[in-house]
Design an enzyme around this catalytic site. Sequence first.
Site: not given
Length: 293
Positions: A234, A268
Site C-alpha cells: 500500500k 491479507r
Amino acid sequence: MNLTASLSSPQLRCGVRLLDLSTPQVMAIINVTPDSFSDGGQFHAGGVLLEKVLRRVEEVCEQGATLVDIGGESTRPGALPVSVQEEGDRVLPVVAAIAERFDTVISVDTSSPSVMVEAAVLGAGMINDVRALSRLGAMSAAAASGLPVCLMHMKGEPDSMQRQPEYESIFDEVSNFLQERISACLAAGFSKDQILLDPGFGFGKTTAHNFELFRRLPDFAAMGFPLLVGVSRKSMLGAITGRAVEERLAASVVMAAMAVERGVHILRVHDVKETVDAVKLATAVKFEKSNNG
Ligand code: PT1
C-alpha cells in the site's frame, strides 16, 4: 503467553471449515478485477481467467496461505464502483471452482448482499466487507449466510476517500465505528465469535493516520475479536520508503512481522511465500512454542 488469550475461541468456524487462529494466518489476495492497484488485470482480460486463478490458488495454498480473499470490485483509492451483476459474474464462478477443488477458506471481498448470499451457497467461508455491512440489506444477508464477517473501517468511498481525510482522534473514531458495527451485528443475530475487525489501512487516512493506527494495533486486539489487516504494497509503505508499488515487497514483509508482534491474527497479502516466512519468525519470537518445536 498465548496469542489467543484475548479471543473467545482460537477456532473460527468458516462454513464447513475451521480456521485455527491460535497462530497468525496468511490470507492470499486474489483480485478478479481489471483494475486493482498492484495486480490489476492479472486474472481478468475481458472476463475472469479461471484456469489462471486456480493455478494461483494452488500455488498460494502450497506456500502456506490458509485463506484466499476473492475480490471483484477494486477498492483502492480512486477506484470506481462496479455493478452488482458484473461483480457477481466475476466472483461467483471463482468461488464455486475453488470450493470444489481446494481445502482452503474462501473469503469474499464484497459489500453486495446478493454476492454474499450466493457466495455462501457456493462454498465461501467468510465475508470481508470494506463497508462493514452498511449497504442496504447487507447486514441481514450476511447474518443469514451463517458465515463470519470482517468489519473494516473506511471513511467515505474509494473514489474520493483520499481527499484530505480528517479526524479529531483517529483511534477513537475507528474504534468507536467498529464498536458500533459490532453492536449492529449482534443485534442482527451474529454471535460474538463470528466477528473479525480491521482498522482499514489506506481507506480515507493520511500516512500519519495509518501509522498511528498501526501503533495502536494492540489496543484493537484488546477489543477481543480476531484482527485482520491489509498493508501489503500500500501507499503508506511507499510514503516511508519512497518506493513504487512493485518495489514494496521488503516493506510489506517487515510490516507483516510487526503486525504479528502487535497481535494481528490474519494478514491479507499479495506475497504469500515471503510473508509466511516472516510470520513464522515473528511467531517464534513471540511465543514460546514455535513451529519447529
Ligand atoms: C484491507 C483491504 C481489503 N484492502 C480488508 N479488505 C483492500 N479487510 C481491499 C493504498 O493506499 O486492508 N482490509 N480489501 C485494497 N485497498 C487499498 C487501499 C489498496 C489503499 C491500496 C491502498 O495504496
